[in-house]
Design a protein around this motif. Structure first.
Motif, PDB file in Angstrom:
ATOM      1  N   ASN A 223      11.649   9.077  -7.088  1.00  0.00           N
ATOM      2  CA  ASN A 223      12.963   9.711  -6.675  1.00  0.00           C
ATOM      3  C   ASN A 223      13.356   9.155  -5.139  1.00  0.00           C
ATOM      4  OD1 ASN A 223      13.150  11.428  -8.982  1.00  0.00           O
ATOM      5  ND2 ASN A 223      11.674  12.777  -7.831  1.00  0.00           N
ATOM      6  N   VAL A 224      13.020   7.932  -5.009  1.00  0.00           N
ATOM      7  CA  VAL A 224      13.738   7.295  -3.902  1.00  0.00           C
ATOM      8  C   VAL A 224      14.904   6.577  -4.085  1.00  0.00           C
ATOM      9  CG1 VAL A 224      13.196   5.257  -2.186  1.00  0.00           C
ATOM     10  CG2 VAL A 224      11.335   6.697  -3.141  1.00  0.00           C
ATOM     11  N   GLU A 225      15.960   6.802  -3.424  1.00  0.00           N
ATOM     12  CA  GLU A 225      17.145   6.476  -3.837  1.00  0.00           C
ATOM     13  C   GLU A 225      17.197   4.790  -3.990  1.00  0.00           C
ATOM     14  OE1 GLU A 225      19.804   9.549  -0.693  1.00  0.00           O
ATOM     15  OE2 GLU A 225      19.742   7.244  -0.312  1.00  0.00           O
ATOM     16  N   LYS A 226      18.286   4.423  -5.057  1.00  0.00           N
ATOM     17  CA  LYS A 226      18.326   3.109  -5.557  1.00  0.00           C
ATOM     18  C   LYS A 226      18.497   2.097  -4.355  1.00  0.00           C
ATOM     19  CE  LYS A 226      20.337   0.152  -9.073  1.00  0.00           C
ATOM     20  NZ  LYS A 226      20.437  -0.893  -7.935  1.00  0.00           N
TER      21      LYS A 226
ATOM     22  N   LEU B 174      10.059  -1.673  -8.076  1.00  0.00           N
ATOM     23  CA  LEU B 174      11.316  -0.738  -8.447  1.00  0.00           C
ATOM     24  C   LEU B 174      10.929   0.527  -9.354  1.00  0.00           C
ATOM     25  CD1 LEU B 174      14.123  -3.506  -8.991  1.00  0.00           C
ATOM     26  CD2 LEU B 174      13.920  -2.020  -6.983  1.00  0.00           C
ATOM     27  N   SER B 175      10.180   0.093 -10.346  1.00  0.00           N
ATOM     28  CA  SER B 175       9.703   1.096 -11.115  1.00  0.00           C
ATOM     29  C   SER B 175       9.039   2.433 -10.335  1.00  0.00           C
ATOM     30  CB  SER B 175       8.810   0.603 -12.135  1.00  0.00           C
ATOM     31  OG  SER B 175       8.245   1.587 -13.124  1.00  0.00           O
TER      32      SER B 175
ATOM     33  N   ALA C 218       0.694  -1.198  -0.058  1.00  0.00           N
ATOM     34  CA  ALA C 218       0.199  -0.171  -0.102  1.00  0.00           C
ATOM     35  C   ALA C 218       0.975   1.549  -0.129  1.00  0.00           C
ATOM     36  CB  ALA C 218      -0.951  -0.212   1.085  1.00  0.00           C
ATOM     37  N   MET C 219       1.942   1.289   0.766  1.00  0.00           N
ATOM     38  CA  MET C 219       2.661   2.469   0.756  1.00  0.00           C
ATOM     39  C   MET C 219       3.562   2.731  -0.423  1.00  0.00           C
ATOM     40  SD  MET C 219       3.666   5.285   2.385  1.00  0.00           S
ATOM     41  CE  MET C 219       2.967   4.963   3.917  1.00  0.00           C
ATOM     42  N   VAL C 220       3.907   1.600  -1.080  1.00  0.00           N
ATOM     43  CA  VAL C 220       4.799   1.676  -2.325  1.00  0.00           C
ATOM     44  C   VAL C 220       3.497   2.155  -3.580  1.00  0.00           C
ATOM     45  CG1 VAL C 220       5.915   0.538  -4.224  1.00  0.00           C
ATOM     46  CG2 VAL C 220       6.439  -0.003  -1.775  1.00  0.00           C
ATOM     47  N   LEU C 221       2.421   1.778  -3.412  1.00  0.00           N
ATOM     48  CA  LEU C 221       1.382   2.210  -4.537  1.00  0.00           C
ATOM     49  C   LEU C 221       1.011   3.557  -3.993  1.00  0.00           C
ATOM     50  CD1 LEU C 221      -0.941  -1.008  -4.628  1.00  0.00           C
ATOM     51  CD2 LEU C 221       0.788  -0.132  -6.390  1.00  0.00           C
TER      52      LEU C 221
ATOM     53  N   GLN D 217      17.763   2.351  -1.067  1.00  0.00           N
ATOM     54  CA  GLN D 217      16.704   2.194  -0.469  1.00  0.00           C
ATOM     55  C   GLN D 217      15.631   1.358  -0.991  1.00  0.00           C
ATOM     56  OE1 GLN D 217      15.375   5.898   1.412  1.00  0.00           O
ATOM     57  NE2 GLN D 217      13.189   5.291   1.640  1.00  0.00           N
ATOM     58  N   ALA D 218      15.269   1.780  -2.070  1.00  0.00           N
ATOM     59  CA  ALA D 218      14.436   0.921  -3.038  1.00  0.00           C
ATOM     60  C   ALA D 218      14.848  -0.809  -3.163  1.00  0.00           C
ATOM     61  CB  ALA D 218      14.357   1.097  -4.509  1.00  0.00           C
TER      62      ALA D 218
END
Length: 826
Positions: free
Chosen positions: A537-540, A530-531, A511-514, A542-543
């Motif tokens: 603009n979340v750092e790689k 990841l997309s 839910a938070m990612v969406l 952290q993703a």
């Protein structure tokens, strides 16, 4: 029919009467002429001419720009109309007062008048201007004189220039048309304008006197040109005096008076060939020295007072060499005192220098004569004046006497006594050697501080908007964020063995990612995760951590293995952390993107080298190495403290105090720092007599807490207040009541403190004089008047910066400009 006939008769009579009026009215003259004349053709250089210009034909535009030999002052105009021989004549009269600019035959050229596109010229007039016109009786009614006390001066010598204006008639509006100019001299008027009466050859004059003090600054022959004064002299009219009580019978006529020129010769003072140091004083001076007490104990202090007085450039007097034995006395500066004023003899007064002397051993000592060499302008030679020698009897201190009584062996007693009074030269605390010196103590920048204050404010505004617009549909992003929080709350309430625990964790992350992609859904592939995070603009890194957490939860969830309590708590904690990180991703990205990245490897090596140089006594090199570390971007109070110590050991007082002050900004209450700073200040010559300002009194905690701690406290108070305000808003209760009002006032108070500090740093920066001596001048050039001098280590306030100069304030009434390379901003 009858009405029409009556109307025709009226029209005929009207036409007939109009013709009669046209032929019987007087003819209006259209003659246009310009005529000019003066009241006299021969005047003195100090007199004036009344020019009258008459324009026959009406008001015209006059062009007087061609009059070059006179200063033109308008006296107004008048108009008139007259019937002469059946015609109407118009006339305009203009009056001007002309003040001559030179002697000889001066020309009033033809004056052009313009009226209705037509141009006319008057005739030219010649005025003879002579040196002086003596009226009957041989006595002048108005005149001016100038004089100087000396016409031959030595370089640096001063003289008094006096300008007097004499009048035996009533006048008003006395002032300078051309004030006296003193090329080659510094000048200053002193005293108030004097006015008194004087009888000259039986005529009573009213005298106005102005005095200037002149100090020669260049060699050669100089001429003080005449000063030109203008005034209005009362001129009585020729009216019957019986009407004076009802009508004004006087008018005013401007006059112009010039004083006599004066020539002055400035000679160089003879070259000095003596062995003693020349003080640079020119005039007549005296010196005396007084000791507060001549009998005192070792370790106690007594004040030596040295007074230099006289007439001349006393303002430039400095402290002569005292020739004191440094092995016998420790010398500390005391506040100097001066009293200098302007008199009829020029600058006159005295300067008092005080030194606190502390003998380090007992015995009988002599303070040798203190000598002062100056150039005596009356005797035209160098003079050496000196004080009387002062004999001092220093008694042993009480501690030493007690030590002597306790020792039976005389030889041992003498050796211990000598060791007891030896000066060890340990006046300051030593430097800091730990690597904690390389930690950055940088304050929160004003921009970041404001962002931290506004974040809780914006959150509160969001709550406020939510309450106001709660009936509207919730956006997808908000729905998914709420859904994520709900899943986390449900997972936290479940027991460890519940199969739904891991499902809630997985759903919370989804839910938070969406929400970052503004999408709805129940599941995500790793590629989709990841997309979405990349687009947000979340750092790689952290993703990748979020994807890894997904894999861990799914492997435990579908692997059929049960998890223990510790593992469950760990997964719950990691999930909460990831959700918070996703929510703050953009803010963190902005903050860390702008944060400076430093490498401390080189700084550590340089710092250690500086420590070694300091221990080997190479203090100047140690200071340079420590400064190199500071220029790499490290702001640490202990580093600045070390730099100050190194400069103090190398006897660079100005830079030592500069770096101590910089350290004190970051660490105001450190006892070692404050002790060393106070010790360094004892070597500063200039002492402030002003008390603390109202700002320093009101914001005294600047000297107790670091500004960074106050900033953090302000952010915490603001956050606490807005959290309170958000809760009260959701409950639909008043915010500013009781606890809310107290929180608001406390937060506002601390924010005002931080704002005042930032404003002071920006608007009233302080600086420290680093040159041994610097002249404070009245302007931004080396030729500007020298006002006073400051010495190294003196702390000043910078009010302005211009053309490589600082406008500084030392104390009340002591303001001026110094070169920017002579002082450094703290």
């Amino acid at each position: 029919m009858l009405k029409k006939t009556g109307r025709d008769m009226i029209l005929k009579k009207t036409f007939f009467m109009t013709l009669v009026l046209l032929f019987t009215l007087p003819v209006i003259g259209s003659c246009f002429e310009v005529i000019s004349y003066v009241d006299k053709n021969k005047i003195s250089r100090e007199d004036s001419v009344l020019l009258t210009v008459v324009v026959e034909g009406g008001n015209a535009q006059l062009d007087l720009s061609m009059i070059k030999d006179f200063k033109v002052i308008s006296r107004g105009k008048s108009s008139s109309m007259n019937y002469i021989n059946g015609s109407l004549e118009r006339k305009a009269t203009y009056q001007y007062v002309l003040l001559p600019q030179a002697k000889g035959n001066l020309l009033i050229p033809p004056i052009q008048g313009s009226l209705d596109g037509e141009h006319k010229f008057s005739k030219q007039i010649v005025i003879q201007v002579v040196e002086q016109v003596v009226k009957s009786g041989g006595q002048q009614a108005l005149f001016a004189t100038s004089q100087i006390t000396k016409k031959k001066l030595f370089m640096g010598e001063q003289a008094v220039y006096t300008l007097k204006f004499f009048t035996s008639r009533r006048l008003s509006g006395l002032g300078f048309e051309t004030p006296p100019t003193f090329n080659g001299f510094s000048s200053k008027s002193f005293g108030k304008e004097k006015s008194y009466g004087q009888n000259i050859n039986g005529v009573q004059y009213q005298v106005t006197q102005v005095d200037f003090i002149l100090i020669s600054q260049s060699l050669g022959n100089f001429k003080i040109d005449p000063a030109v004064l203008i005034a209005n002299v009362v001129v009585k009219s020729r009216r019957d005096p019986r009407f004076d009580s009802f009508f004004s019978s006087n008018s005013y006529k401007p006059v112009r008076i010039a004083s006599n020129p004066i020539e002055i010769k400035v000679m160089p003072i003879p070259s000095y060939e003596g062995k003693k140091k020349f003080s640079g004083l020119v005039g007549k001076f005296d010196i005396e020295a007084i000791m507060e007490t001549t009998d005192f104990k070792a370790g106690d202090s007594s004040t030596l007072t040295l007074k230099i007085s006289g007439v001349g450039n006393i303002i430039d007097a400095g402290l002569p060499d005292l020739n004191l034995d440094e092995q016998v006395f420790k010398v500390y500066d005391d506040n100097p005192v001066e009293s200098i004023g302007l008199s009829s003899m020029g600058y006159e007064g005295y300067k008092i220098f005080k030194k606190a002397l502390v003998p380090v051993s007992s015995g009988k000592f002599i303070i040798p004569s203190i000598e002062l060499v100056y150039f005596d302008v009356t005797k035209k030679k160098y003079q050496t004046i000196s004080t009387e020698p002062i004999h001092i009897d220093v008694l042993p201190s009480e501690e030493l006497q007690q030590a002597e009584l306790r020792l039976p062996d005389q030889s041992l007693k003498q050796s211990i006594v000598k060791k007891e009074v030896r000066y060890e030269n340990k006046d300051i605390f030593e430097i800091k050697e730990g690597l904690a010196v390389l930690e950055d103590y940088q304050q929160i920048s004003p921009f970041l501080f404001m962002i931290c204050l506004f974040i809780p404010c914006f959150l509160f505004l969001g709550v406020k908007v939510f309450v106001i617009m709660q009936k509207t549909d919730m956006p997808i992003k908000k729905q998914m964020e709420e859904k994520a929080k709900k899943h986390i709350q449900q997972a936290g309430k479940m027991e460890i063995g519940d199969d739904r625990f891991l499902g809630h964790l997985h759903s919370a992350l989804v839910a938070m990612v969406l929400s970052k992609g503004h999408k709805k859904g129940e599941s995500l592939t790793m590629a989709e995760t990841l997309s979405i995070l990349e687009e947000a603009n979340v750092e790689k890194e952290q993703a990748d951590n979020i994807v890894q957490l997904f894999e861990i939860i799914d492997s435990v969830r579908f692997g059929g293995h049960k998890i223990d309590e510790n593992k469950a708590k760990s997964l719950l904690t990691q999930t909460k952390k990831m959700i918070k990180l996703i929510g703050l991703a953009l803010i963190c990205l902005c903050l860390f993107f702008t944060a400076p990245q430093r490498s401390y490897a080189d700084s550590t090596e340089i710092f250690i080298s500086g420590i070694e140089k300091y221990k080997f006594g190479e203090f100047q090199e140690a200071a340079r190495l420590f400064e190199t570390v500071a220029t790499n971007g490290i702001q640490n109070p202990y580093l600045f403290y070390n730099i100050g110590n190194a400069y103090l050991k190398s006897q660079d007082i100005g830079r030592a105090i500069l770096w101590y002050e910089r350290a004190r900004v970051l660490m105001p209450a450190d006892p070692d720092l404050n002790f060393n700073l106070e010790h360094a200040r004892t070597f500063v010559t200039d002492k402030k007599e002003d008390g603390p300002s109202i700002i320093e009194v009101l914001f005294f905690w600047d000297n107790l807490f670091t500004i960074k701690s106050i900033q953090i406290f302000a952010i915490c108070l603001c956050s606490l207040f807005f959290i309170w305000a958000s809760i009260r808003t959701l409950k639909r209760k008043r915010v500013l009541s009781g606890t809310g009002l107290v929180l608001f006032l406390a937060a506002l108070f601390v924010v005002v403190i931080v704002t005042e500090h930032n404003y002071s740093v920006w608007a009233r920066p302080c600086a420290v004089i680093i040159a041994q001596q610097v002249s404070v001048r009245s302007g931004v050039s080396d030729t500007a008047t020298k006002l006073f001098s400051l010495h190294e280590g003196t702390k000043v306030v910078v009010k302005d910066q211009k053309n490589g100069y600082f406008k500084i304030v030392f104390s009340k009434g002591k303001v001026g400009w110094v070169k920017a390379d002579k002082a450094l901003i703290i």
